[in-house]
Design a protein around this motif. Structure first.
Motif, PDB file in Angstrom:
ATOM      1  N   TRP A 143       0.853  -1.188   0.000  1.00  0.00           N
ATOM      2  CA  TRP A 143       0.000   0.000   0.000  1.00  0.00           C
ATOM      3  C   TRP A 143       0.888   1.237   0.000  1.00  0.00           C
ATOM      4  N   LEU A 144       0.755   2.056  -1.010  1.00  0.00           N
ATOM      5  CA  LEU A 144       1.559   3.271  -1.135  1.00  0.00           C
ATOM      6  C   LEU A 144       0.785   4.454  -0.556  1.00  0.00           C
ATOM      7  N   SER A 145       1.349   5.097   0.451  1.00  0.00           N
ATOM      8  CA  SER A 145       0.747   6.317   0.982  1.00  0.00           C
ATOM      9  C   SER A 145       0.892   7.424  -0.050  1.00  0.00           C
ATOM     10  N   LEU A 150       7.073   3.179  -5.744  1.00  0.00           N
ATOM     11  CA  LEU A 150       7.503   1.780  -5.650  1.00  0.00           C
ATOM     12  C   LEU A 150       8.055   1.337  -6.993  1.00  0.00           C
ATOM     13  N   THR A 151       9.205   0.646  -6.971  1.00  0.00           N
ATOM     14  CA  THR A 151       9.803   0.102  -8.190  1.00  0.00           C
ATOM     15  C   THR A 151      10.149  -1.360  -7.955  1.00  0.00           C
ATOM     16  N   TYR A 152       9.776  -2.226  -8.907  1.00  0.00           N
ATOM     17  CA  TYR A 152      10.047  -3.663  -8.775  1.00  0.00           C
ATOM     18  C   TYR A 152      10.179  -4.290 -10.162  1.00  0.00           C
ATOM     19  N   CYS A 169       5.428   3.125   2.662  1.00  0.00           N
ATOM     20  CA  CYS A 169       4.731   1.981   2.081  1.00  0.00           C
ATOM     21  C   CYS A 169       4.517   0.919   3.152  1.00  0.00           C
ATOM     22  N   PHE A 170       3.324   0.337   3.146  1.00  0.00           N
ATOM     23  CA  PHE A 170       3.043  -0.774   4.048  1.00  0.00           C
ATOM     24  C   PHE A 170       3.047  -2.065   3.241  1.00  0.00           C
ATOM     25  N   LEU A 198       5.762  -1.565   8.146  1.00  0.00           N
ATOM     26  CA  LEU A 198       5.672  -0.245   7.527  1.00  0.00           C
ATOM     27  C   LEU A 198       7.075   0.329   7.363  1.00  0.00           C
ATOM     28  N   VAL A 199       7.390   0.818   6.166  1.00  0.00           N
ATOM     29  CA  VAL A 199       8.674   1.468   5.895  1.00  0.00           C
ATOM     30  C   VAL A 199       8.391   2.907   5.488  1.00  0.00           C
ATOM     31  N   ASN A 200       9.058   3.841   6.146  1.00  0.00           N
ATOM     32  CA  ASN A 200       8.898   5.267   5.828  1.00  0.00           C
ATOM     33  C   ASN A 200      10.281   5.882   5.666  1.00  0.00           C
TER      34      ASN A 200
END
Length: 343
Positions: A143-145, A150-152, A169-170, A198-200
């Motif tokens: 989930w993008l706040s 996001l890149t993958y 992003c969660f 969660l990463v911020n």
């Protein structure tokens, strides 16, 4: 299938000129076809047709050579049948050799396609004021706040699952111990040993944070050469985090500060809960959501409060609830500072 044997040996076998050892070798080769893989079923119809025509043309060429050498009498001598058995044996060898080559080419093409997919990067930038959900190639969810990126790769490689993010992003990561999930952001590297966290790590902030809801992750400070290759094993300088723990990376001090928290406010909206609303007006639903997720949701227009909802929201987190409200009541929402406004 056993290793292909020479046509000359098959001709000797037909003529009854083989030794006991050679007879045993031919029988073993013949019996091996029973257990051989069916490579033909793995190729497409067009490839099978092409292979069939190539083999057929090769057999016709052999037949043409015989016709040029001799006229076939009405009573066919033994030598004629001997040559035809030889051609049949040769055709069998050509068939399996051709199929094997075609199968190997197909496998090589598949591997080449996989490599190309792995090199093709997918980038998602959430430029809205809502939360955007993305599904990765391994079925993990992100989930993008608002204003996160996001890149993958189009396909993860066989050793690890690497993604990169900017912002908040969660993650809910599909478990696969043999292929670690690794997140690279501006200043830290996060390796996933569990499920949801969660990463911020925002370009405009002087710190980065990782908070764990379930499972465990490890966090390390990003080095200048991390872009070349990131180890999939746990390093001595990594901080391990468990549920309801977080770590803060201070950019100026260049240090990681682990913290234990009973209730991390940033994680509340990601906790899954069970809701069931039967013909309830939105004005009665909003207080329930605010109390459960520790947020401030409000209706931008009073007429929205009279909207009636009939829904089962079992196992929903707040972003799932908001998405359900959008689809069922045909309303929208916007995240503004410390509130979520329905509109």
């Amino acid at each position: 299938m056993e290793k292909l044997i020479p046509v000359e040996l098959l001709e000797k076998y037909i003529n009854g000129e083989c030794t006991e050892a050679e007879i045993s070798l031919v029988k073993k080769w013949y019996q091996s076809f029973e257990y051989d893989d069916d490579y033909i079923s793995a190729i497409s119809a067009s490839e099978e047709k092409e292979l069939e025509e190539r083999i057929y043309n090769h057999i016709l060429l052999k037949i043409g050579n015989i016709a040029e050498e001799e006229q076939i009498p009405e009573k066919l001598p033994y030598n004629f049948w001997r040559k035809w058995y030889t051609i049949a044996a040769a055709a069998a060898i050509i068939l399996f050799a051709g199929v094997m080559v075609l199968y190997q080419q197909q496998q090589a093409n598949l591997l080449q396609t996989a490599d190309l997919n792995a090199k093709q990067l997918v980038s998602i930038a959430n430029n809205s004021n809502q939360i955007y959900k993305a599904t990765l190639p391994d079925n993990s969810s992100v989930w993008l706040s608002p204003h996160s990126k996001l890149t993958y790769p189009g396909m993860f490689n066989s050793k690890s699952r690497n993604v990169s993010i900017s912002g908040e992003c969660f993650f809910e990561v599909t478990k696969n111990p043999e292929r670690p999930f690794i997140i690279s952001s501006r200043s830290i590297i996060t390796k996933v040993w569990g499920t949801s966290f969660l990463v911020n790590d925002n370009e405009e902030s002087n710190k980065a944070e990782v908070s764990v809801l379930t499972g465990k992750v490890s966090v390390s400070i990003k080095k200048s050469d991390d872009g070349k290759q990131i180890s999939t094993s746990l390093g001595k300088d990594e901080v391990m985090l468990y549920p309801h723990q977080k770590v803060i990376y201070l950019l100026e001090q260049h240090v990681l500060q682990p913290q234990s928290v009973v209730e991390e406010p940033a994680l509340q909206i990601w906790k899954r809960a069970d809701f069931s609303f039967e013909n309830k007006p939105l004005k009665e639903i909003i207080p329930v959501l605010n109390a459960k997720f520790h947020v401030h949701i409000k209706a931008g227009d009073d007429k929205l409060n009279r909207y009636i909802l009939n829904a089962d929201m079992t196992g929903f987190n707040l972003p799932d609830v908001l998405e359900a409200l959008k689809k069922s009541l045909n309303i929208n929402y916007e995240i503004k500072a410390n509130s979520i406004e329905l509109e």
